[in-house]
Design a protein around this motif. Structure first.
Motif, mmCIF file in Angstrom:
data_model
loop_
_atom_site.group_PDB
_atom_site.id
_atom_site.type_symbol
_atom_site.label_atom_id
_atom_site.label_comp_id
_atom_site.label_asym_id
_atom_site.label_seq_id
_atom_site.Cartn_x
_atom_site.Cartn_y
_atom_site.Cartn_z
ATOM 1 N N THR A 73 8.088 -0.264 1.914
ATOM 2 C CA THR A 73 6.839 -0.735 1.300
ATOM 3 C C THR A 73 5.811 -1.041 2.383
ATOM 4 O OG1 THR A 73 7.571 -3.034 1.351
ATOM 5 C CG2 THR A 73 8.053 -1.798 -0.654
ATOM 6 N N GLU A 114 0.941 -2.814 -0.799
ATOM 7 C CA GLU A 114 1.617 -2.920 -2.081
ATOM 8 C C GLU A 114 2.527 -4.154 -2.123
ATOM 9 O OE1 GLU A 114 4.321 0.804 -0.435
ATOM 10 O OE2 GLU A 114 3.528 0.925 -2.454
ATOM 11 N N ALA A 126 -0.909 2.786 -5.365
ATOM 12 C CA ALA A 126 -0.393 2.938 -6.737
ATOM 13 C C ALA A 126 0.332 1.709 -7.261
ATOM 14 C CB ALA A 126 0.540 4.141 -6.788
ATOM 15 N N ARG A 127 0.867 0.870 -6.349
ATOM 16 C CA ARG A 127 1.671 -0.265 -6.804
ATOM 17 C C ARG A 127 1.110 -1.556 -6.239
ATOM 18 N NH1 ARG A 127 7.701 1.117 -5.123
ATOM 19 N NH2 ARG A 127 6.725 1.224 -3.051
ATOM 20 N N GLN A 128 1.419 -2.649 -6.930
ATOM 21 C CA GLN A 128 0.967 -3.960 -6.452
ATOM 22 C C GLN A 128 2.070 -4.982 -6.654
ATOM 23 O OE1 GLN A 128 -1.505 -4.421 -10.636
ATOM 24 N NE2 GLN A 128 -1.989 -5.835 -9.001
ATOM 25 N N GLU A 181 5.391 2.416 -18.382
ATOM 26 C CA GLU A 181 5.807 2.597 -16.997
ATOM 27 C C GLU A 181 6.718 1.436 -16.594
ATOM 28 O OE1 GLU A 181 2.389 4.939 -14.570
ATOM 29 O OE2 GLU A 181 1.852 2.910 -15.207
ATOM 30 N N GLY A 229 8.488 -1.184 -13.515
ATOM 31 C CA GLY A 229 8.388 -1.804 -12.204
ATOM 32 C C GLY A 229 9.677 -2.550 -11.952
ATOM 33 N N ARG A 275 7.056 -5.851 -8.238
ATOM 34 C CA ARG A 275 6.239 -4.717 -7.813
ATOM 35 C C ARG A 275 6.074 -3.808 -9.022
ATOM 36 N NH1 ARG A 275 8.147 -4.067 -3.247
ATOM 37 N NH2 ARG A 275 6.402 -4.903 -2.070
ATOM 38 N N ILE A 276 4.832 -3.679 -9.468
ATOM 39 C CA ILE A 276 4.539 -2.908 -10.682
ATOM 40 C C ILE A 276 3.429 -1.915 -10.405
ATOM 41 C CG2 ILE A 276 5.265 -4.780 -12.217
ATOM 42 C CD1 ILE A 276 2.277 -5.439 -12.621
ATOM 43 N N PRO A 277 3.280 -0.904 -11.263
ATOM 44 C CA PRO A 277 2.126 -0.005 -11.117
ATOM 45 C C PRO A 277 0.843 -0.823 -11.244
ATOM 46 C CG PRO A 277 3.711 0.885 -12.698
ATOM 47 C CD PRO A 277 4.165 -0.496 -12.367
ATOM 48 N N VAL A 278 -0.178 -0.457 -10.482
ATOM 49 C CA VAL A 278 -1.461 -1.165 -10.549
ATOM 50 C C VAL A 278 -1.942 -1.184 -11.997
ATOM 51 C CG1 VAL A 278 -3.885 -1.054 -9.865
ATOM 52 C CG2 VAL A 278 -2.093 -0.662 -8.181
ATOM 53 N N THR A 279 -2.360 -2.343 -12.490
ATOM 54 C CA THR A 279 -2.663 -2.481 -13.909
ATOM 55 C C THR A 279 -3.720 -3.543 -14.162
ATOM 56 O OG1 THR A 279 -1.685 -2.956 -16.078
ATOM 57 C CG2 THR A 279 -0.879 -4.241 -14.227
#
Lengths: 130, 368
Positions: free
Chosen positions: B245, B249, B280-282, B306, B308, B327-331
């Motif tokens: 990582t 992210e 792509a992830r946060q 999706e 995480g 850690r999840i997809p940016v949303t």
């Protein structure tokens, strides 16, 4: 409040539940000092509902610490007659007084003499030491 | 392989600590009640044995240029002796090798405190890159480390110092350190509370520990250390970020100094590329309204389906609820599902931290 680690008047399961016969012929169940020590500070307790029936060995509750969640199993078959309503708000009663104020539920047996299959305090001591 | 022990190990045994393995060390998980220890640090003062962590001294004419290359944060910011910063150390792909604190102690002298579990890896990496800058790298195995944290921590530490030592530390601002006699005292910590981290020669460690206990500072184990740092939104290397990582992210973009643009540091190019493509992830905070504890690696299911993953999950004693970093997809979503013992349960997505200086920052519907 008992300070003994494995009170001699109780019966035990291999999954660390204890059971005590009450005067009324029903039984009180909780988890042992060894179990609470392994789990650490408890933060959530799930109790069965009064009136629900279980068979020996069924999942009957959950105790959850910061470290781990652990299923509690019915030591004997029967119907739940009472639950310790103080526990959900104060799960650490189990840590502080596992054989007294930390009791979890009472159960009325459906099969005679099933309790005799359980471990006595000496047999449980051997398991608790492993 | 037997476990390593810090110089304070006999004290932990004497206090009946529940000992567990951590990063190859035999460390106290708690001394009786993890929840009580957590509350003590939020309300009073506690001391942690952190002697297993790694202290590395760097000396040389070019040490500043070395660190401006080695670290993602910029030591140029450390303009006053004693000033410290928090930084990641990256590899060429922009992935995190470790996170650390860097102290500026002189024009040819900086000190790094890095994690326990990454000691060998970090030393090899630092030493390899130090060669080109002619910097000497010294692992300080002669010092013990203690963190004293909580609202009354600084006062209690002052009460055991000499007058000269007190003078040296009472003016210390947060993220500054000072060497006074044989004590290196930094106003840093990993709990979200005020306090000090103290480096002391090993042979004086037990005496210092006992003095702290004598003025009412309670011993605190690693169990509470984890619930405290998670509440405070502080990352744990190996859980919340690792060599797969980047800081972008991992909620650590703020620790990367992209300015000035002329500063080349290891991993810079890779991070810039990632930003160009869109990260792509946060890493976010999760709060569970219902009863249960969120566990590491639990699956997170977003509103759009999706997935995480929980990177650190626990129970927040201060909030009385389960919290986690994930850690999840940016949303833009503020809600998701987390699997607890196989069952999907509703959780709120929140900004970190959850708690700062003892105050809960998250309101009842999960929104800060």
């Amino acid at each position: 409040m008992t300070h003994e680690k494995i009170p001699s008047e109780l019966k035990y399961t291999e999954s660390h539940e204890w059971i005590r016969e009450d005067d009324s012929g029903s039984y009180t169940v909780g988890i042992s000092e060894h179990a609470q020590h392994l789990l650490g500070d408890l933060v959530f307790v799930e109790l069965p509902r009064v009136g629900d029936s279980f068979e020996k060995g069924d999942e009957i509750g959950v105790v959850e610490s910061v470290k781990a969640a652990s299923d509690v199993y019915a030591p004997i078959s029967g119907e739940v007659t009472e639950v310790n309503t103080a526990l959900p708000g104060e799960p650490d009663l189990i840590n502080k007084d596992p054989y007294g104020a930390g009791w979890m539920f009472k159960i009325s047996p459906s099969i005679e003499h099933e309790i005799e299959e359980l471990l006595d305090h000496e047999e449980y001591a051997k398991i608790a030491e492993e | 392989m037997s476990l390593k022990m810090t110089i304070l190990h006999p004290e932990h045994k004497h206090l009946n600590a529940r000992l567990v393995e951590f990063g190859g060390w035999d460390m106290p998980l708690h001394y009786g009640s993890q929840l009580e220890e957590h509350a003590t640090v939020r309300e009073d003062a506690g001391v942690f044995d952190v002697s297993h962590m790694t202290c590395v001294d760097l000396r040389g004419e070019h040490v500043k240029n070395f660190l401006r290359y080695l670290l993602a944060n910029d030591v140029e910011k450390l303009t006053v002796p004693g000033k410290a910063l928090y930084s990641c150390m990256l590899n060429e792909q922009g992935y995190v090798i470790d996170d650390l604190i860097c102290y500026y102690l002189g024009s040819t002298f900086y000190r790094l405190v890095v994690n326990a579990s990454t000691r060998e890896k970090d030393l090899a990496w630092i030493t390899k890159h130090a060669q080109a800058f002619d910097v000497t790298v010294t692992l300080r195995e002669d010092v013990a480390m203690m963190a004293v944290q909580g609202p009354t921590a600084r006062d209690k530490v002052h009460s055991i110092l000499t007058e000269t030592q007190q003078e040296a530390v009472s003016a210390l601002k947060p993220f500054f350190a000072v060497q006074t006699d044989d004590l290196f005292i930094a106003r840093t910590g990993y709990t979200g509370e005020d306090g000090y981290e103290i480096l002391v020669p090993e042979q004086k460690a037990i005496s210092l520990w006992k003095q702290l206990l004598a003025v009412g500072v309670k011993p605190i184990g690693l169990g509470a250390r984890d619930t405290l740092r998670l509440e405070a939104g502080l990352n744990l290397y190996g859980s919340d970020m690792d060599e797969s990582t980047t800081p972008l992210e991992s909620n650590l973009r703020w620790t990367v100094a992209f300015e000035p643009t002329q500063r080349n540091f290891i991993g810079r190019a890779a991070l810039e590329k990632q930003e160009q493509h869109g990260v792509a992830r946060q890493l976010v905070g999760l709060v569970l309204e219902e009863r249960g504890v969120i566990r590491n690696h639990a699956k997170v299911i977003m509103e759009n389906g999706e997935v995480g993953e929980v990177t650190s999950g626990t129970f927040s004693p201060t909030m009385g609820k389960a919290i986690a970093m994930a850690r999840i997809p940016v949303t833009q979503s503020t809600e998701c599902l987390v699997e607890l013992r196989g069952k999907p349960m509703k959780a709120y997505i929140v900004n970190l931290p959850f708690v700062r200086k003892g105050k809960v920052l998250i309101t009842s519907n999960g929104v800060a």
